[in-house]
Design a protein around this motif. Sequence first.
Motif, PDB file in Angstrom:
ATOM      1  N   ASN A   1       0.875  -1.176   0.000  1.00  0.00           N
ATOM      2  CA  ASN A   1       0.000   0.000   0.000  1.00  0.00           C
ATOM      3  C   ASN A   1       0.911   1.224   0.000  1.00  0.00           C
ATOM      4  OD1 ASN A   1      -2.277   1.582   0.084  1.00  0.00           O
ATOM      5  ND2 ASN A   1      -2.580   1.369   2.293  1.00  0.00           N
ATOM      6  N   PHE A   2       1.546   1.473  -1.136  1.00  0.00           N
ATOM      7  CA  PHE A   2       2.525   2.533  -1.233  1.00  0.00           C
ATOM      8  C   PHE A   2       1.899   3.880  -0.888  1.00  0.00           C
ATOM      9  CE2 PHE A   2       4.205  -0.359  -4.736  1.00  0.00           C
ATOM     10  CZ  PHE A   2       5.149  -0.962  -3.908  1.00  0.00           C
ATOM     11  N   ALA A   3       2.646   4.690  -0.125  1.00  0.00           N
ATOM     12  CA  ALA A   3       2.163   6.021   0.239  1.00  0.00           C
ATOM     13  C   ALA A   3       2.257   6.994  -0.926  1.00  0.00           C
ATOM     14  CB  ALA A   3       2.963   6.552   1.429  1.00  0.00           C
ATOM     15  N   GLY A   4       3.176   6.713  -1.869  1.00  0.00           N
ATOM     16  CA  GLY A   4       3.349   7.597  -3.013  1.00  0.00           C
ATOM     17  C   GLY A   4       4.321   6.995  -4.003  1.00  0.00           C
ATOM     18  N   PRO A   5       4.560   7.683  -5.121  1.00  0.00           N
ATOM     19  CA  PRO A   5       5.440   7.154  -6.170  1.00  0.00           C
ATOM     20  C   PRO A   5       6.863   6.886  -5.714  1.00  0.00           C
ATOM     21  CG  PRO A   5       4.161   9.004  -6.997  1.00  0.00           C
ATOM     22  CD  PRO A   5       3.926   8.948  -5.514  1.00  0.00           C
ATOM     23  N   LEU A   6       7.369   7.700  -4.780  1.00  0.00           N
ATOM     24  CA  LEU A   6       8.733   7.500  -4.301  1.00  0.00           C
ATOM     25  C   LEU A   6       8.863   6.150  -3.600  1.00  0.00           C
ATOM     26  CD1 LEU A   6      11.613   8.504  -3.877  1.00  0.00           C
ATOM     27  CD2 LEU A   6      10.822   9.689  -1.815  1.00  0.00           C
ATOM     28  N   GLU A   7       7.858   5.801  -2.818  1.00  0.00           N
ATOM     29  CA  GLU A   7       7.886   4.517  -2.119  1.00  0.00           C
ATOM     30  C   GLU A   7       7.810   3.354  -3.114  1.00  0.00           C
ATOM     31  OE1 GLU A   7       5.090   2.468   1.232  1.00  0.00           O
ATOM     32  OE2 GLU A   7       5.724   4.547   1.615  1.00  0.00           O
ATOM     33  N   ALA A   8       7.016   3.525  -4.158  1.00  0.00           N
ATOM     34  CA  ALA A   8       6.939   2.494  -5.207  1.00  0.00           C
ATOM     35  C   ALA A   8       8.287   2.353  -5.893  1.00  0.00           C
ATOM     36  CB  ALA A   8       5.847   2.852  -6.211  1.00  0.00           C
ATOM     37  N   ARG A   9       8.922   3.464  -6.182  1.00  0.00           N
ATOM     38  CA  ARG A   9      10.230   3.439  -6.840  1.00  0.00           C
ATOM     39  C   ARG A   9      11.267   2.765  -5.954  1.00  0.00           C
ATOM     40  NH1 ARG A   9      13.247   8.987  -8.377  1.00  0.00           N
ATOM     41  NH2 ARG A   9      14.155   8.674  -6.316  1.00  0.00           N
ATOM     42  N   GLU A  10      11.246   3.080  -4.674  1.00  0.00           N
ATOM     43  CA  GLU A  10      12.209   2.484  -3.743  1.00  0.00           C
ATOM     44  C   GLU A  10      12.007   0.975  -3.611  1.00  0.00           C
ATOM     45  OE1 GLU A  10      11.505   4.834  -0.281  1.00  0.00           O
ATOM     46  OE2 GLU A  10      12.949   6.406  -0.854  1.00  0.00           O
ATOM     47  N   SER A  11      10.804   0.503  -3.931  1.00  0.00           N
ATOM     48  CA  SER A  11      10.523  -0.928  -3.874  1.00  0.00           C
ATOM     49  C   SER A  11      10.936  -1.652  -5.151  1.00  0.00           C
ATOM     50  CB  SER A  11       9.029  -1.164  -3.611  1.00  0.00           C
ATOM     51  OG  SER A  11       8.669  -0.686  -2.334  1.00  0.00           O
ATOM     52  N   GLY A  12      11.353  -0.878  -6.181  1.00  0.00           N
ATOM     53  CA  GLY A  12      11.844  -1.499  -7.412  1.00  0.00           C
ATOM     54  C   GLY A  12      10.989  -1.289  -8.632  1.00  0.00           C
ATOM     55  N   ILE A  13      10.006  -0.359  -8.569  1.00  0.00           N
ATOM     56  CA  ILE A  13       9.153  -0.064  -9.718  1.00  0.00           C
ATOM     57  C   ILE A  13       9.576   1.269 -10.318  1.00  0.00           C
ATOM     58  CG2 ILE A  13       6.808   0.361 -10.522  1.00  0.00           C
ATOM     59  CD1 ILE A  13       5.779  -1.267  -8.163  1.00  0.00           C
ATOM     60  N   GLU A  14       9.975   1.242 -11.577  1.00  0.00           N
ATOM     61  CA  GLU A  14      10.316   2.476 -12.295  1.00  0.00           C
ATOM     62  C   GLU A  14       9.268   2.715 -13.372  1.00  0.00           C
ATOM     63  OE1 GLU A  14      12.722   4.798 -12.041  1.00  0.00           O
ATOM     64  OE2 GLU A  14      13.697   3.905 -10.295  1.00  0.00           O
ATOM     65  N   THR A  15       8.816   3.977 -13.484  1.00  0.00           N
ATOM     66  CA  THR A  15       7.761   4.309 -14.432  1.00  0.00           C
ATOM     67  C   THR A  15       8.198   5.432 -15.351  1.00  0.00           C
ATOM     68  OG1 THR A  15       6.139   3.728 -12.722  1.00  0.00           O
ATOM     69  CG2 THR A  15       5.322   4.910 -14.652  1.00  0.00           C
ATOM     70  N   VAL A  16       7.938   5.260 -16.643  1.00  0.00           N
ATOM     71  CA  VAL A  16       8.162   6.319 -17.631  1.00  0.00           C
ATOM     72  C   VAL A  16       6.794   6.830 -18.048  1.00  0.00           C
ATOM     73  CG1 VAL A  16       9.181   6.948 -19.848  1.00  0.00           C
ATOM     74  CG2 VAL A  16      10.274   5.195 -18.433  1.00  0.00           C
ATOM     75  N   PHE A  17       6.405   7.989 -17.509  1.00  0.00           N
ATOM     76  CA  PHE A  17       5.112   8.578 -17.843  1.00  0.00           C
ATOM     77  C   PHE A  17       5.221   9.400 -19.127  1.00  0.00           C
ATOM     78  CE2 PHE A  17       4.668   8.041 -13.190  1.00  0.00           C
ATOM     79  CZ  PHE A  17       3.503   7.290 -13.164  1.00  0.00           C
ATOM     80  N   GLN A  18       4.077   9.765 -19.687  1.00  0.00           N
ATOM     81  CA  GLN A  18       4.069  10.522 -20.937  1.00  0.00           C
ATOM     82  C   GLN A  18       4.750  11.873 -20.793  1.00  0.00           C
ATOM     83  OE1 GLN A  18       0.412  10.454 -23.365  1.00  0.00           O
ATOM     84  NE2 GLN A  18      -0.372   8.884 -21.990  1.00  0.00           N
ATOM     85  N   ASN A  19       4.667  12.489 -19.606  1.00  0.00           N
ATOM     86  CA  ASN A  19       5.299  13.800 -19.426  1.00  0.00           C
ATOM     87  C   ASN A  19       6.789  13.686 -19.082  1.00  0.00           C
ATOM     88  OD1 ASN A  19       5.328  12.961 -16.766  1.00  0.00           O
ATOM     89  ND2 ASN A  19       3.913  14.525 -16.024  1.00  0.00           N
ATOM     90  N   LEU A  20       7.317  12.455 -18.999  1.00  0.00           N
ATOM     91  CA  LEU A  20       8.740  12.129 -18.819  1.00  0.00           C
ATOM     92  C   LEU A  20       9.319  12.509 -17.463  1.00  0.00           C
ATOM     93  CD1 LEU A  20      10.272  12.966 -22.322  1.00  0.00           C
ATOM     94  CD2 LEU A  20       9.255  10.853 -21.498  1.00  0.00           C
ATOM     95  N   ALA A  21       8.852  13.579 -16.816  1.00  0.00           N
ATOM     96  CA  ALA A  21       9.353  13.997 -15.504  1.00  0.00           C
ATOM     97  C   ALA A  21      10.854  14.248 -15.519  1.00  0.00           C
ATOM     98  CB  ALA A  21       8.996  12.952 -14.438  1.00  0.00           C
TER      99      ALA A  21
END
Length: 254
Positions: free
Chosen positions: A70-90
């Motif tokens: 139950n990730f609190a936010g994208p940073l927590e998801a990333r720290e768990s090993g999930i990387e996302t490339v969104f359309q706006n690239l960030a």
Amino acid sequence: MSDIILETRGLTKRYGGVHALEDANFTLRRGEHIAVVGDNGAGKSTFVRQITAVEQRTAGEVFFDGQAVNFAGPLEARESGIETVFQNLALADDLDVPSNLYLGREIIKFNLGPFSILDRKAMRVATQKALDTTAVRIPNLSNPIRNMSGGQRQCVAIARAAAFASKLIIMDEPTAALGVQETGQVENIIRGLKARGVPLILISHNLRQVFDLVDRIVVFRRGRIVASLRREETDGNDIVSYITGVKGGEGARA
């Protein structure tokens, strides 16, 4: 160890009375590449935003790497090993390539609290290694991102994801605004990820691309999963039939 890296059960997102995502059951196995397809507003990006905690789900469960999360936010998801490339690239337009790759995870040479000194040489070397691994060619790493073409920017974002994703990469329409040559480069990166055994979720409207790159195709329609099909057991006409509602009922387990 289970071969399932990601699973959702009954994943649901509502915005007031709008049911953007309803009862999505989905599984992704280690090393598997899955395309998520559907018309605009079908729920594809909403689905990804729930997995990566860009938004908090209304109901349902998410299991990642064998654990309920139950990730609190994208940073927590990333720290768990999930990387996302969104359309706006960030990407940070005014920063160079190494600074973008290591944005938020800089390598520190001397840790002096707020006055810490970055190890720019180490980040540059590691950046070049990441680009070499993904076969991305950037002639000048010191060039600010804003001075690069759309294809180069996209490849930097993907190289960043590929460099740090330890368990899963999600790409949301990674070639939508690219030309033929740049699209080919991104697709080669995706093939390289497959060869390395990195699992991938690819959101794409490009059915030619989908059939070239993935193992399985999951179709969303009106916020529901209506089909989950092995690539070799279907074709473009079949997929379009599910997207448009000619085929498909209230949803199937993926």
